[in-house]
Design a protein around this motif. Sequence first.
Motif, PDB file in Angstrom:
ATOM      1  N   THR A 218       0.814  -1.224   0.000  1.00 18.78           N
ATOM      2  CA  THR A 218       0.000   0.000   0.000  1.00 18.78           C
ATOM      3  C   THR A 218       0.847   1.273   0.000  1.00 18.78           C
ATOM      4  OG1 THR A 218      -0.144  -0.047   2.426  1.00 18.78           O
ATOM      5  CG2 THR A 218      -1.915  -1.131   1.204  1.00 18.78           C
ATOM      6  N   THR A 219       2.152   1.123  -0.218  1.00 21.73           N
ATOM      7  CA  THR A 219       3.044   2.288  -0.206  1.00 21.73           C
ATOM      8  C   THR A 219       3.884   2.305  -1.479  1.00 21.73           C
ATOM      9  OG1 THR A 219       3.197   1.994   2.192  1.00 21.73           O
ATOM     10  CG2 THR A 219       4.734   3.547   1.188  1.00 21.73           C
ATOM     11  N   ARG A 220       3.854   3.448  -2.172  1.00 24.72           N
ATOM     12  CA  ARG A 220       4.696   3.580  -3.360  1.00 24.72           C
ATOM     13  C   ARG A 220       6.157   3.569  -2.949  1.00 24.72           C
ATOM     14  NH1 ARG A 220       1.309   8.229  -5.250  1.00 24.72           N
ATOM     15  NH2 ARG A 220       2.970   9.368  -4.241  1.00 24.72           N
ATOM     16  N   LEU A 221       6.984   2.972  -3.786  1.00 26.44           N
ATOM     17  CA  LEU A 221       8.407   2.867  -3.481  1.00 26.44           C
ATOM     18  C   LEU A 221       9.047   4.248  -3.348  1.00 26.44           C
ATOM     19  CD1 LEU A 221      10.595   0.770  -2.980  1.00 26.44           C
ATOM     20  CD2 LEU A 221      11.088   0.791  -5.411  1.00 26.44           C
ATOM     21  N   SER A 222       8.612   5.190  -4.173  1.00 20.23           N
ATOM     22  CA  SER A 222       9.159   6.551  -4.109  1.00 20.23           C
ATOM     23  C   SER A 222       8.875   7.197  -2.756  1.00 20.23           C
ATOM     24  CB  SER A 222       8.580   7.411  -5.233  1.00 20.23           C
ATOM     25  OG  SER A 222       7.165   7.422  -5.168  1.00 20.23           O
ATOM     26  N   ASP A 223       7.691   6.912  -2.173  1.00 17.31           N
ATOM     27  CA  ASP A 223       7.348   7.451  -0.849  1.00 17.31           C
ATOM     28  C   ASP A 223       8.231   6.833   0.231  1.00 17.31           C
ATOM     29  OD1 ASP A 223       5.401   8.941  -2.070  1.00 17.31           O
ATOM     30  OD2 ASP A 223       3.766   7.563  -1.564  1.00 17.31           O
ATOM     31  N   MET A 224       8.493   5.522   0.106  1.00 17.50           N
ATOM     32  CA  MET A 224       9.369   4.843   1.074  1.00 17.50           C
ATOM     33  C   MET A 224      10.787   5.402   1.007  1.00 17.50           C
ATOM     34  SD  MET A 224       8.705   0.856   1.635  1.00 17.50           S
ATOM     35  CE  MET A 224       7.104   0.182   1.973  1.00 17.50           C
ATOM     36  N   ILE A 225      11.266   5.632  -0.224  1.00 18.01           N
ATOM     37  CA  ILE A 225      12.611   6.171  -0.406  1.00 18.01           C
ATOM     38  C   ILE A 225      12.717   7.552   0.234  1.00 18.01           C
ATOM     39  CG2 ILE A 225      14.210   7.055  -2.167  1.00 18.01           C
ATOM     40  CD1 ILE A 225      13.281   4.731  -3.955  1.00 18.01           C
ATOM     41  N   ALA A 226      11.672   8.373   0.063  1.00 17.90           N
ATOM     42  CA  ALA A 226      11.674   9.718   0.644  1.00 17.90           C
ATOM     43  C   ALA A 226      11.766   9.649   2.170  1.00 17.90           C
ATOM     44  CB  ALA A 226      10.412  10.474   0.222  1.00 17.90           C
ATOM     45  N   VAL A 227      11.030   8.722   2.780  1.00 19.53           N
ATOM     46  CA  VAL A 227      11.069   8.556   4.246  1.00 19.53           C
ATOM     47  C   VAL A 227      12.463   8.109   4.688  1.00 19.53           C
ATOM     48  CG1 VAL A 227      10.171   7.202   6.196  1.00 19.53           C
ATOM     49  CG2 VAL A 227       8.604   8.083   4.475  1.00 19.53           C
ATOM     50  N   ILE A 228      13.039   7.135   3.983  1.00 17.98           N
ATOM     51  CA  ILE A 228      14.375   6.623   4.335  1.00 17.98           C
ATOM     52  C   ILE A 228      15.421   7.728   4.218  1.00 17.98           C
ATOM     53  CG2 ILE A 228      16.205   5.020   3.623  1.00 17.98           C
ATOM     54  CD1 ILE A 228      13.793   3.142   2.749  1.00 17.98           C
ATOM     55  N   GLU A 229      15.304   8.547   3.169  1.00 19.48           N
ATOM     56  CA  GLU A 229      16.249   9.661   2.999  1.00 19.48           C
ATOM     57  C   GLU A 229      16.155  10.640   4.163  1.00 19.48           C
ATOM     58  OE1 GLU A 229      16.772  11.759  -0.708  1.00 19.48           O
ATOM     59  OE2 GLU A 229      16.146   9.988  -1.828  1.00 19.48           O
ATOM     60  N   ARG A 230      14.918  10.950   4.602  1.00 24.47           N
ATOM     61  CA  ARG A 230      14.742  11.875   5.738  1.00 24.47           C
ATOM     62  C   ARG A 230      15.340  11.288   7.007  1.00 24.47           C
ATOM     63  NH1 ARG A 230       9.598  12.851   3.600  1.00 24.47           N
ATOM     64  NH2 ARG A 230       8.589  11.540   5.157  1.00 24.47           N
ATOM     65  N   LEU A 231      15.095   9.995   7.244  1.00 23.66           N
ATOM     66  CA  LEU A 231      15.606   9.347   8.458  1.00 23.66           C
ATOM     67  C   LEU A 231      17.124   9.225   8.452  1.00 23.66           C
ATOM     68  CD1 LEU A 231      12.994   6.459   8.885  1.00 23.66           C
ATOM     69  CD2 LEU A 231      13.177   8.519  10.276  1.00 23.66           C
ATOM     70  N   ALA A 232      17.704   9.112   7.252  1.00 27.24           N
ATOM     71  CA  ALA A 232      19.153   8.897   7.142  1.00 27.24           C
ATOM     72  C   ALA A 232      19.958  10.192   7.121  1.00 27.24           C
ATOM     73  CB  ALA A 232      19.455   8.079   5.892  1.00 27.24           C
ATOM     74  N   ARG A 233      19.306  11.350   7.164  1.00 30.46           N
ATOM     75  CA  ARG A 233      20.039  12.623   7.102  1.00 30.46           C
ATOM     76  C   ARG A 233      21.096  12.772   8.187  1.00 30.46           C
ATOM     77  NH1 ARG A 233      14.996  16.107   5.535  1.00 30.46           N
ATOM     78  NH2 ARG A 233      15.001  15.721   3.297  1.00 30.46           N
ATOM     79  N   PRO A 234      20.837  12.351   9.439  1.00 31.67           N
ATOM     80  CA  PRO A 234      21.894  12.471  10.459  1.00 31.67           C
ATOM     81  C   PRO A 234      23.147  11.651  10.136  1.00 31.67           C
ATOM     82  CG  PRO A 234      19.762  12.077  11.496  1.00 31.67           C
ATOM     83  CD  PRO A 234      19.575  11.888  10.024  1.00 31.67           C
ATOM     84  N   LEU A 235      23.011  10.626   9.292  1.00 35.12           N
ATOM     85  CA  LEU A 235      24.153   9.782   8.925  1.00 35.12           C
ATOM     86  C   LEU A 235      24.915  10.323   7.718  1.00 35.12           C
ATOM     87  CD1 LEU A 235      22.380   6.301   9.173  1.00 35.12           C
ATOM     88  CD2 LEU A 235      23.834   7.340  10.900  1.00 35.12           C
ATOM     89  N   ALA A 236      24.503  11.483   7.194  1.00 31.86           N
ATOM     90  CA  ALA A 236      25.073  12.036   5.957  1.00 31.86           C
ATOM     91  C   ALA A 236      26.605  12.103   5.939  1.00 31.86           C
ATOM     92  CB  ALA A 236      24.475  13.404   5.675  1.00 31.86           C
TER      93      ALA A 236
END
Length: 197
Positions: free
Chosen positions: A108-126
Amino acid sequence: MLTLTSPIETYAHRLPAGLKLVLLCGFTVLLFALKSPLALLCAALPLIVGIAAAGRSFATSSVRMLRPLLPFVVIVALWHLITKDPFGLPILIRMITAVAAANFVTMTTRLSDMIAVIERLARPLAPILPPKALALAMALTVRFTPTLLARAAEIAEAWRARSPKRPGWRILLPTTLAALDDADRVAEAIRARGGSA
């Protein structure tokens, strides 16, 4: 490459991806905290209702998505029957429910939406891990899994057409080579589009 997102539009498609992933994490933690089969079945009830509320076609697809789990269910069930371990039933309920919940979110979730969430969560690891690279790796894993399974099934079918023996371990090498070949082609495509792989 294939996507696991269901083409059948449901109420869950309209929920934000971040919310669904948070609920999935909380639900999984709850499943591992519960010990008795009855409590686990009660926890699974809202998930069953949620899947059923999405419609008959979607529910049928959800059940079909659990088929790859069947060999593991059989092995775990047999092991606990042989060892007479009473904890087998909670493990089976927990495993099936957790996978069904993950499938529900994925479907029920588009892959692009999942990628956007993962990118936001991974920002501290940049500084040590670029968020875009992590998101791309996860997206490729999700998309490649069904492709790899389909390729293995094709190789097994080709083996059966040429030999009376069961394919078993014999298709391991050609499947691995096919996966490496696909990965190489995807890496070339990413490089051609200005990415790094």
